[in-house]
Scaffold this motif. Sequence first.
Motif, PDB file in Angstrom:
ATOM      1  N   GLY A  47       6.778 -19.651  10.823  1.00  0.00           N
ATOM      2  CA  GLY A  47       7.111 -18.306  11.196  1.00  0.00           C
ATOM      3  C   GLY A  47       7.797 -17.553  10.190  1.00  0.00           C
ATOM      4  N   SER A  48       8.288 -18.071   8.880  1.00  0.00           N
ATOM      5  CA  SER A  48       9.085 -17.468   8.078  1.00  0.00           C
ATOM      6  C   SER A  48       8.309 -16.542   7.155  1.00  0.00           C
ATOM      7  N   GLU A  49       8.773 -15.569   6.767  1.00  0.00           N
ATOM      8  CA  GLU A  49       7.903 -14.350   6.177  1.00  0.00           C
ATOM      9  C   GLU A  49       8.316 -14.242   4.853  1.00  0.00           C
ATOM     10  N   LYS A  50       7.765 -13.888   3.737  1.00  0.00           N
ATOM     11  CA  LYS A  50       8.221 -13.521   2.388  1.00  0.00           C
ATOM     12  C   LYS A  50       7.371 -12.286   2.010  1.00  0.00           C
ATOM     13  N   SER A  51       8.086 -11.227   1.344  1.00  0.00           N
ATOM     14  CA  SER A  51       7.152 -10.110   0.758  1.00  0.00           C
ATOM     15  C   SER A  51       6.637 -10.471  -0.648  1.00  0.00           C
ATOM     16  N   LEU A  52       5.379 -10.404  -0.934  1.00  0.00           N
ATOM     17  CA  LEU A  52       4.683 -10.474  -2.153  1.00  0.00           C
ATOM     18  C   LEU A  52       4.677  -9.290  -2.980  1.00  0.00           C
ATOM     19  N   GLY A  53       5.240  -8.144  -2.538  1.00  0.00           N
ATOM     20  CA  GLY A  53       5.294  -6.892  -3.196  1.00  0.00           C
ATOM     21  C   GLY A  53       4.485  -5.730  -2.523  1.00  0.00           C
ATOM     22  N   PRO A  54       4.506  -4.687  -3.035  1.00  0.00           N
ATOM     23  CA  PRO A  54       3.892  -3.396  -2.436  1.00  0.00           C
ATOM     24  C   PRO A  54       2.315  -3.310  -2.911  1.00  0.00           C
ATOM     25  N   ARG A  55       1.490  -2.820  -2.229  1.00  0.00           N
ATOM     26  CA  ARG A  55       0.160  -2.907  -2.193  1.00  0.00           C
ATOM     27  C   ARG A  55      -0.215  -2.181  -3.787  1.00  0.00           C
ATOM     28  N   SER A  56      -1.217  -3.344  -4.263  1.00  0.00           N
ATOM     29  CA  SER A  56      -1.485  -2.624  -5.523  1.00  0.00           C
ATOM     30  C   SER A  56      -2.780  -3.480  -6.015  1.00  0.00           C
ATOM     31  N   PRO A  57      -3.531  -3.352  -6.994  1.00  0.00           N
ATOM     32  CA  PRO A  57      -4.642  -4.122  -7.444  1.00  0.00           C
ATOM     33  C   PRO A  57      -4.311  -5.509  -7.270  1.00  0.00           C
ATOM     34  N   GLU A  58      -3.237  -5.879  -7.853  1.00  0.00           N
ATOM     35  CA  GLU A  58      -2.648  -7.470  -8.069  1.00  0.00           C
ATOM     36  C   GLU A  58      -2.539  -8.110  -6.573  1.00  0.00           C
ATOM     37  N   THR A  59      -1.803  -7.296  -5.809  1.00  0.00           N
ATOM     38  CA  THR A  59      -1.451  -7.789  -4.247  1.00  0.00           C
ATOM     39  C   THR A  59      -2.696  -7.797  -3.686  1.00  0.00           C
ATOM     40  N   PRO A 109       8.772   1.292   4.882  1.00  0.00           N
ATOM     41  CA  PRO A 109      10.055   1.848   5.818  1.00  0.00           C
ATOM     42  C   PRO A 109       9.757   3.363   6.066  1.00  0.00           C
ATOM     43  N   ALA A 110      10.450   3.961   6.898  1.00  0.00           N
ATOM     44  CA  ALA A 110      10.550   5.607   7.219  1.00  0.00           C
ATOM     45  C   ALA A 110      10.506   5.998   6.129  1.00  0.00           C
ATOM     46  N   SER A 111      11.299   5.856   4.987  1.00  0.00           N
ATOM     47  CA  SER A 111      11.221   6.585   4.016  1.00  0.00           C
ATOM     48  C   SER A 111      10.074   6.629   3.186  1.00  0.00           C
ATOM     49  N   ALA A 112       9.074   5.935   3.320  1.00  0.00           N
ATOM     50  CA  ALA A 112       7.929   5.496   2.461  1.00  0.00           C
ATOM     51  C   ALA A 112       6.687   5.151   3.503  1.00  0.00           C
ATOM     52  N   PRO A 113       6.437   5.792   4.533  1.00  0.00           N
ATOM     53  CA  PRO A 113       5.526   5.441   5.747  1.00  0.00           C
ATOM     54  C   PRO A 113       4.173   5.148   5.029  1.00  0.00           C
ATOM     55  N   GLY A 114       3.682   5.585   3.845  1.00  0.00           N
ATOM     56  CA  GLY A 114       2.291   5.406   3.332  1.00  0.00           C
ATOM     57  C   GLY A 114       2.430   4.252   2.580  1.00  0.00           C
ATOM     58  N   GLU A 115       3.441   3.523   2.425  1.00  0.00           N
ATOM     59  CA  GLU A 115       3.301   2.508   1.453  1.00  0.00           C
ATOM     60  C   GLU A 115       3.277   1.041   2.291  1.00  0.00           C
ATOM     61  N   ALA A 116       2.649   0.138   1.874  1.00  0.00           N
ATOM     62  CA  ALA A 116       2.255  -0.984   2.518  1.00  0.00           C
ATOM     63  C   ALA A 116       2.642  -2.191   1.694  1.00  0.00           C
ATOM     64  N   TYR A 117       3.269  -3.075   2.243  1.00  0.00           N
ATOM     65  CA  TYR A 117       3.910  -4.498   1.561  1.00  0.00           C
ATOM     66  C   TYR A 117       2.970  -5.721   1.947  1.00  0.00           C
ATOM     67  N   LEU A 118       2.585  -6.549   0.937  1.00  0.00           N
ATOM     68  CA  LEU A 118       2.004  -7.759   1.337  1.00  0.00           C
ATOM     69  C   LEU A 118       2.894  -8.917   1.596  1.00  0.00           C
ATOM     70  N   VAL A 119       2.694  -9.310   3.116  1.00  0.00           N
ATOM     71  CA  VAL A 119       3.683 -10.404   3.268  1.00  0.00           C
ATOM     72  C   VAL A 119       3.048 -11.792   3.891  1.00  0.00           C
ATOM     73  N   ARG A 120       3.463 -12.762   3.269  1.00  0.00           N
ATOM     74  CA  ARG A 120       3.128 -14.337   3.367  1.00  0.00           C
ATOM     75  C   ARG A 120       3.780 -14.908   4.506  1.00  0.00           C
ATOM     76  N   ALA A 150      -5.809  -8.397  -4.838  1.00  0.00           N
ATOM     77  CA  ALA A 150      -6.509  -9.763  -5.356  1.00  0.00           C
ATOM     78  C   ALA A 150      -5.872 -10.772  -4.643  1.00  0.00           C
ATOM     79  N   ILE A 151      -4.666 -10.752  -4.442  1.00  0.00           N
ATOM     80  CA  ILE A 151      -3.838 -12.074  -3.775  1.00  0.00           C
ATOM     81  C   ILE A 151      -4.330 -12.239  -2.384  1.00  0.00           C
ATOM     82  N   TYR A 152      -4.641 -11.137  -1.876  1.00  0.00           N
ATOM     83  CA  TYR A 152      -4.701 -11.118  -0.273  1.00  0.00           C
ATOM     84  C   TYR A 152      -6.248 -11.692  -0.146  1.00  0.00           C
ATOM     85  N   ALA A 153      -7.038 -11.012  -0.946  1.00  0.00           N
ATOM     86  CA  ALA A 153      -8.514 -11.290  -1.034  1.00  0.00           C
ATOM     87  C   ALA A 153      -8.718 -12.778  -1.203  1.00  0.00           C
TER      88      ALA A 153
END
Length: 316
Positions: A58-70, A42-53, A72-75
């Motif tokens: 067409g539905s979407e679900k957030s899996l959490g902010p970018r981290s080593p864990e997410t 969001p605008a309050s945290a423009p540098g942060e990214a979230y992994l979305v499934r 690894a999930i993405y890869a």
Amino acid sequence: MLERPADAMRQYIDAVSTFEAYEEALAEAAKVRGGMYWHKGPASAPGEAYLVRTSASGSEKSLGPRSPETEAIYASFRERKELAEQRLAGLKAALVKHKRMNRALRVGRVAPLIVEILNRLAATSLGEHFRVVGTHALYAYESAAGVTFDDDAVATRDIDLLWDVRKRVAFATALSQVDSSMLGVLRKVDPTFRIRNSQRYTAVNQDGFEVDIIRREQIADDPHPIRLSDDDEDFWVAQAPRAQVLLDSPQFSAVIVATNGDMARMNTLEPRTFIRFKQWMSTRPERDPLKRRRDALQAMAVEEVLQEYLPHLAKD
């Protein structure tokens, strides 16, 4: 009945092996349908990214902010998806080759329309709500046994699909995701299918081929009468005597082959149940005499196949 030629049997075995690998690949690919992407914060945290499934719908679900864990999930997801797509593409190409070989060696003799209907039901996840009963079940038995029944035993211009009314809520959910009606599903295979005015559980196409959908006789809280969807032009399912026995029967499954070489999985009744049911049908005085004789013939034919070629299924 006749045993299949050796070259046709070898081709059938190889083709089924590829078809079953394709089924497994489809199931694996279904686990990685949709996608994943990094969504900017969001605008309050423009540098942060979230992994979305994202799902296939067409539905979407957030899996959490970018981290080593997410990360690894993405890869892992991307790797699995790429491998699944490659495997599926390879097996599709192999099935095309088997289709040509099936046709060249005359492996199949099922009408292509039947295979198309079964594959359509499988692709839409509706197949688990139906079993093929009646004459067409013989194609599953002969495929498993490596024999060919006499034409008199398998001659028919309709296919009977037994619908499990106990799973009607799950069926309605699955149907709503692919079409507005069961008739609509059939029309994806052949647009000429229409519900017969005089027999609302039957759809017939321009060639006179019929699809009948039946259910068990009403018990407990079964709704009756019941239509398969809210569409006015859809099937009204017919009650069938002793259909509960067929629902309670263990399932028998075999890959069948069409005359054009295409393949499909047919889920039907285990042979002993088919034999007993056909024997009972052959004794019903109100049944057409010609159909009673065919019922008896089919029971005897499947009994012979069961004892000689499928003895492991003849045991209780």
